[in-house]
Design a protein around this motif. Structure first.
Motif, PDB file in Angstrom:
ATOM      1  N   GLY A 104       2.034 -19.352  -1.362  1.00  0.00           N
ATOM      2  CA  GLY A 104       0.656 -19.657  -1.039  1.00  0.00           C
ATOM      3  C   GLY A 104      -0.178 -19.789  -2.298  1.00  0.00           C
ATOM      4  N   ALA A 105      -1.187 -20.659  -2.235  1.00  0.00           N
ATOM      5  CA  ALA A 105      -2.062 -20.861  -3.383  1.00  0.00           C
ATOM      6  C   ALA A 105      -2.756 -19.552  -3.735  1.00  0.00           C
ATOM      7  N   GLY A 106      -2.747 -19.223  -4.991  1.00  0.00           N
ATOM      8  CA  GLY A 106      -3.410 -18.007  -5.445  1.00  0.00           C
ATOM      9  C   GLY A 106      -2.477 -16.860  -5.737  1.00  0.00           C
ATOM     10  N   LEU A 107      -1.321 -16.802  -5.063  1.00  0.00           N
ATOM     11  CA  LEU A 107      -0.408 -15.673  -5.259  1.00  0.00           C
ATOM     12  C   LEU A 107       0.177 -15.641  -6.670  1.00  0.00           C
ATOM     13  N   ASP A 108       0.267 -16.811  -7.308  1.00  0.00           N
ATOM     14  CA  ASP A 108       0.823 -16.850  -8.666  1.00  0.00           C
ATOM     15  C   ASP A 108      -0.042 -16.079  -9.655  1.00  0.00           C
ATOM     16  N   GLU A 109      -1.300 -15.857  -9.328  1.00  0.00           N
ATOM     17  CA  GLU A 109      -2.200 -15.155 -10.237  1.00  0.00           C
ATOM     18  C   GLU A 109      -1.970 -13.644 -10.223  1.00  0.00           C
ATOM     19  N   LEU A 110      -1.280 -13.146  -9.208  1.00  0.00           N
ATOM     20  CA  LEU A 110      -1.064 -11.706  -9.095  1.00  0.00           C
ATOM     21  C   LEU A 110       0.113 -11.277  -9.952  1.00  0.00           C
ATOM     22  N   ASN A 111       0.079 -10.018 -10.402  1.00  0.00           N
ATOM     23  CA  ASN A 111       1.301  -9.462 -10.974  1.00  0.00           C
ATOM     24  C   ASN A 111       2.144  -8.889  -9.843  1.00  0.00           C
ATOM     25  N   ALA A 112       3.375  -8.547 -10.143  1.00  0.00           N
ATOM     26  CA  ALA A 112       4.301  -8.097  -9.104  1.00  0.00           C
ATOM     27  C   ALA A 112       3.816  -6.817  -8.440  1.00  0.00           C
ATOM     28  N   GLY A 113       3.185  -5.930  -9.215  1.00  0.00           N
ATOM     29  CA  GLY A 113       2.678  -4.688  -8.649  1.00  0.00           C
ATOM     30  C   GLY A 113       1.571  -4.930  -7.641  1.00  0.00           C
ATOM     31  N   GLN A 114       0.673  -5.837  -7.933  1.00  0.00           N
ATOM     32  CA  GLN A 114      -0.420  -6.149  -7.010  1.00  0.00           C
ATOM     33  C   GLN A 114       0.125  -6.776  -5.733  1.00  0.00           C
ATOM     34  N   TYR A 115       1.093  -7.672  -5.865  1.00  0.00           N
ATOM     35  CA  TYR A 115       1.679  -8.270  -4.670  1.00  0.00           C
ATOM     36  C   TYR A 115       2.440  -7.224  -3.863  1.00  0.00           C
ATOM     37  N   PHE A 116       3.114  -6.306  -4.540  1.00  0.00           N
ATOM     38  CA  PHE A 116       3.830  -5.234  -3.856  1.00  0.00           C
ATOM     39  C   PHE A 116       2.866  -4.420  -3.003  1.00  0.00           C
ATOM     40  N   ARG A 117       1.708  -4.056  -3.559  1.00  0.00           N
ATOM     41  CA  ARG A 117       0.752  -3.248  -2.790  1.00  0.00           C
ATOM     42  C   ARG A 117       0.163  -4.044  -1.622  1.00  0.00           C
ATOM     43  N   LEU A 118      -0.062  -5.335  -1.828  1.00  0.00           N
ATOM     44  CA  LEU A 118      -0.521  -6.166  -0.712  1.00  0.00           C
ATOM     45  C   LEU A 118       0.531  -6.205   0.386  1.00  0.00           C
ATOM     46  N   LEU A 119       1.782  -6.285   0.003  1.00  0.00           N
ATOM     47  CA  LEU A 119       2.883  -6.308   0.959  1.00  0.00           C
ATOM     48  C   LEU A 119       2.974  -4.990   1.716  1.00  0.00           C
ATOM     49  N   GLN A 120       2.784  -3.860   1.006  1.00  0.00           N
ATOM     50  CA  GLN A 120       2.813  -2.566   1.677  1.00  0.00           C
ATOM     51  C   GLN A 120       1.694  -2.461   2.712  1.00  0.00           C
ATOM     52  N   PHE A 121       0.525  -2.981   2.367  1.00  0.00           N
ATOM     53  CA  PHE A 121      -0.595  -2.979   3.309  1.00  0.00           C
ATOM     54  C   PHE A 121      -0.254  -3.816   4.532  1.00  0.00           C
ATOM     55  N   GLU A 122       0.375  -4.954   4.310  1.00  0.00           N
ATOM     56  CA  GLU A 122       0.795  -5.825   5.412  1.00  0.00           C
ATOM     57  C   GLU A 122       1.830  -5.127   6.292  1.00  0.00           C
ATOM     58  N   LEU A 123       2.655  -4.275   5.683  1.00  0.00           N
ATOM     59  CA  LEU A 123       3.673  -3.547   6.443  1.00  0.00           C
ATOM     60  C   LEU A 123       3.092  -2.338   7.181  1.00  0.00           C
ATOM     61  N   GLY A 124       1.807  -2.077   6.996  1.00  0.00           N
ATOM     62  CA  GLY A 124       1.169  -0.982   7.704  1.00  0.00           C
ATOM     63  C   GLY A 124       1.130   0.322   6.945  1.00  0.00           C
ATOM     64  N   ARG A 125       1.486   0.300   5.670  1.00  0.00           N
ATOM     65  CA  ARG A 125       1.469   1.516   4.873  1.00  0.00           C
ATOM     66  C   ARG A 125       0.094   1.739   4.266  1.00  0.00           C
ATOM     67  N   ASP A 126      -0.205   3.004   3.967  1.00  0.00           N
ATOM     68  CA  ASP A 126      -1.481   3.326   3.332  1.00  0.00           C
ATOM     69  C   ASP A 126      -1.455   2.904   1.870  1.00  0.00           C
ATOM     70  N   VAL A 127      -2.490   2.209   1.441  1.00  0.00           N
ATOM     71  CA  VAL A 127      -2.616   1.757   0.057  1.00  0.00           C
ATOM     72  C   VAL A 127      -3.966   2.233  -0.457  1.00  0.00           C
ATOM     73  N   SER A 128      -3.949   3.057  -1.485  1.00  0.00           N
ATOM     74  CA  SER A 128      -5.193   3.617  -2.019  1.00  0.00           C
ATOM     75  C   SER A 128      -5.867   2.684  -3.008  1.00  0.00           C
ATOM     76  N   THR A 129      -5.104   1.829  -3.652  1.00  0.00           N
ATOM     77  CA  THR A 129      -5.659   0.891  -4.619  1.00  0.00           C
ATOM     78  C   THR A 129      -4.805  -0.363  -4.641  1.00  0.00           C
ATOM     79  N   PHE A 130      -5.459  -1.502  -4.797  1.00  0.00           N
ATOM     80  CA  PHE A 130      -4.747  -2.772  -4.825  1.00  0.00           C
ATOM     81  C   PHE A 130      -4.628  -3.345  -6.236  1.00  0.00           C
ATOM     82  N   CYS A 131      -5.671  -3.161  -7.037  1.00  0.00           N
ATOM     83  CA  CYS A 131      -5.754  -3.858  -8.318  1.00  0.00           C
ATOM     84  C   CYS A 131      -4.827  -3.295  -9.374  1.00  0.00           C
ATOM     85  N   HIS A 132      -4.581  -2.001  -9.349  1.00  0.00           N
ATOM     86  CA  HIS A 132      -3.724  -1.392 -10.364  1.00  0.00           C
ATOM     87  C   HIS A 132      -2.903  -0.285  -9.734  1.00  0.00           C
TER      88      HIS A 132
END
Length: 553
Positions: free
Chosen positions: A186-214
């Motif tokens: 998807g457009a825009g995902l290339d701008e993320l680092n792997a850690g940021q995408y990982f946390r977005l993925l965890q949120f999508e999976l229903g897990r608690d995420v305390s921070t997205f940016c770092h």
């Protein structure tokens, strides 16, 4: 860089400002209110549009401009001529410049309608420390105009500038629609680092995420493949103790290695003339070159260049650091010698790190090997509230590949692209292994047919089928194929059907004890031969299917 043009002064203002003569190229005036002659300063956009602005407004809005304008030489008053004012050339175009100036001027705020303009205005706001501009853009980012149509881009922009509130708002929007996450594109995902995408993925999976940016863990935890001091310092040993060396390579933990320029130049003509520069602040008798690697890494690098006993790699981290350094210094023979030992360090615990290392080095074969290991790691159960935002949310449990929940610190310094490529590969690998729909070229039980014709009516004989659909198998084999597919979902490998495995015994035993409808004759050797061939063809189909899955680098 800012460039100040002044009709009366050629004096340098500060290090990043250069005084130049007014250019001869044509310029245009900006629209009102940036065309007033009572302005005392000109901001010249990159497309040569002049904005006549008031210094006090810039000073109030921006500590950056306050510092810069306090040292700016003032020309004689000449209110009727633009060139009678200091001119500051800026890198932003007129559209961006007008937008960020309208945010800080006592006028109506600009209507930012395009994502590209939002990005450029925010970049200017951050660059010039315009807090009012940054605050206005943050509010605009999460307006329905952008959040509904560009949630991934909003998330990426928020992560780039560490805007946690805005990142969370975008994540909630993405959760509702799964924009690009199932396919990891998807457009825009290339701008993320792997850690940021990982946390977005965890949120999508229903897990608690305390921070997205770092990372919520220690942000200084670097990749073991990039860390500059991963080992305890060692004492320098022969042949790097001198005194015949004609230069010094100094490790980051302050160990001096006396080496011979001729040998280093043979190993890498570029190392001393490009990658490393001599330390001119040190008054040593011979040149000193400062390296970023620790003494353990430097010792191994040099021993692989010298005709001496080689050092052993103490860990996968050290091995990775040596490979990265060898590539950086263009020590091609060192890289070749180290590459031979790759498989030694590929374990279940290091698959992810070694995968990222292989991608960084451009090693396709090694990257694929790591990706295959990761694809075979099995699945994990995830319990998710869907939809999470409603009061009547219901929990549902589903399985996903184990790699979806695996994190290593190096993901904070790696683009999301190779990580998303890995996830796509794992998905494709598992889908290929579990989507076999047809098995053919199976042996028909001809011997059973002949014996039955000799001993009884032919109507009682039904030979085994020469083809089977695994998507809709014969009813008498349904449970067997269901079990096979269930096990493939847990481990997508033909190994589960190898001779001697539980599934192999189960299938063979079942076929020996259960006949196709209408077949009464018992011939154990033929039964085993047919059942074994079914499993062999199934395994071959799995291997063929997964061999067609491509890993993008």
């Amino acid at each position: 860089m800012l460039i100040i043009a002044n009709s009366t002064s050629k004096m340098a203002v500060q290090e990043d400002l250069v005084i130049v003569e007014p250019p001869s190229l044509p310029t245009w005036k900006a629209p009102s209110p940036f065309d007033r002659n009572d302005a005392n300063l000109v901001l010249r956009a990159s497309d040569r549009v002049d904005f006549l602005v008031h210094g006090p407004i810039l000073v109030i809005a921006s500590p950056f401009f306050e510092s810069m304008l306090s040292e700016l030489p003032q020309p004689p008053a000449d209110p009727d001529q633009t060139l009678g004012k200091p001119i500051i050339d800026i890198s932003e175009d007129a559209r961006t410049t007008e937008a960020f100036l309208r945010f800080i001027y006592p006028t109506l705020d600009p209507d930012v309608e395009e994502l590209s303009l939002l990005r450029s205005v925010l970049a200017a706001g951050v660059k010039y420390k315009l807090s009012v501009v940054v605050a206005a853009v943050k509010k605009t980012m999460v307006s329905p105009r952008f959040l509904k149509s560009h949630p991934i881009d909003v998330f990426a922009i928020a992560c780039r500038y560490q805007f946690e509130v805005e990142a969370k708002a975008a994540a909630h929007r993405l959760e509702k629609h799964s924009w690009g996450l199932p396919t990891h594109s998807g457009a825009g995902l290339d701008e993320l680092n792997a850690g940021q995408y990982f946390r977005l993925l965890q949120f999508e999976l229903g897990r608690d995420v305390s921070t997205f940016c770092h990372s919520p863990v220690n942000p200084s935890a670097l990749s073991p493949m990039r860390d500059t001091a991963i080992n305890a310092a060692i004492d320098v040993a022969f042949p790097f103790t001198g005194p015949d060396g004609d230069l010094i390579l100094r490790s980051c933990d302050s160990r001096n290695f006396y080496v011979h320029r001729a040998i280093i130049a043979l190993a890498s003509p570029e190392m001393l003339d490009g990658s490393l520069k001599p330390d001119t602040t040190d008054a040593a008798a011979i040149p000193i070159y400062q390296m970023q690697e620790d003494s353990v890494c430097v010792d191994i690098l040099l021993r692989l260049c010298y005709p001496v006993t080689k050092s052993e790699f103490s860990s996968a981290q050290t091995y990775g650091a040596v490979l990265v350094a060898a590539r950086k210094y263009q020590l091609r023979e060192v890289e070749r010698l180290a590459r031979v030992q790759w498989k030694t360090f590929v374990t279940e615990d290091s698959d992810m790190s070694m995968y990222f290392l292989a991608v960084e080095l451009g090693w396709k074969e090694e990257a694929v090997t790591c990706a295959q290991h990761i694809a075979l790691q099995g699945t994990v159960e995830v319990r998710k509230l869907s939809p999470r935002s409603t009061k009547k949310a219901k929990a549902k449990t589903f399985t996903c590949p184990a790699v979806y929940t695996q994190y290593i610190p190096s993901m904070e310094s790696i683009s999301s692209v190779p990580y998303r490529n890995l996830l796509s590969y794992v998905n494709g690998y598992r889908k290929a292994a579990t989507s076999i729909l047809h098995l053919s070229d199976l042996p028909v039980d001809a011997s059973s047919m002949q014996l039955s014709l000799d001993s009884g009516p032919s109507a009682s004989v039904t030979p085994y089928p020469a083809q089977i659909s695994t998507g809709a198998p014969p009813p008498w084999l349904l449970d067997q194929f269901t079990n096979i597919k269930h096990e493939l979902e847990k481990r997508p490998s033909s190994d589960i059907l190898a001779i001697g495995t539980p599934l192999w015994y189960s299938f063979i035993t079942f076929v020996m004890n259960n006949k196709p409808p209408g077949q009464d004759y018992i011939n154990p050797p033929s039964d085993v031969r047919w059942a074994a061939t079914v499993l062999q063809r199934y395994a071959e189909a799995i291997d063929w299917a997964i061999s067609k899955v491509n890993l993008r680098l």
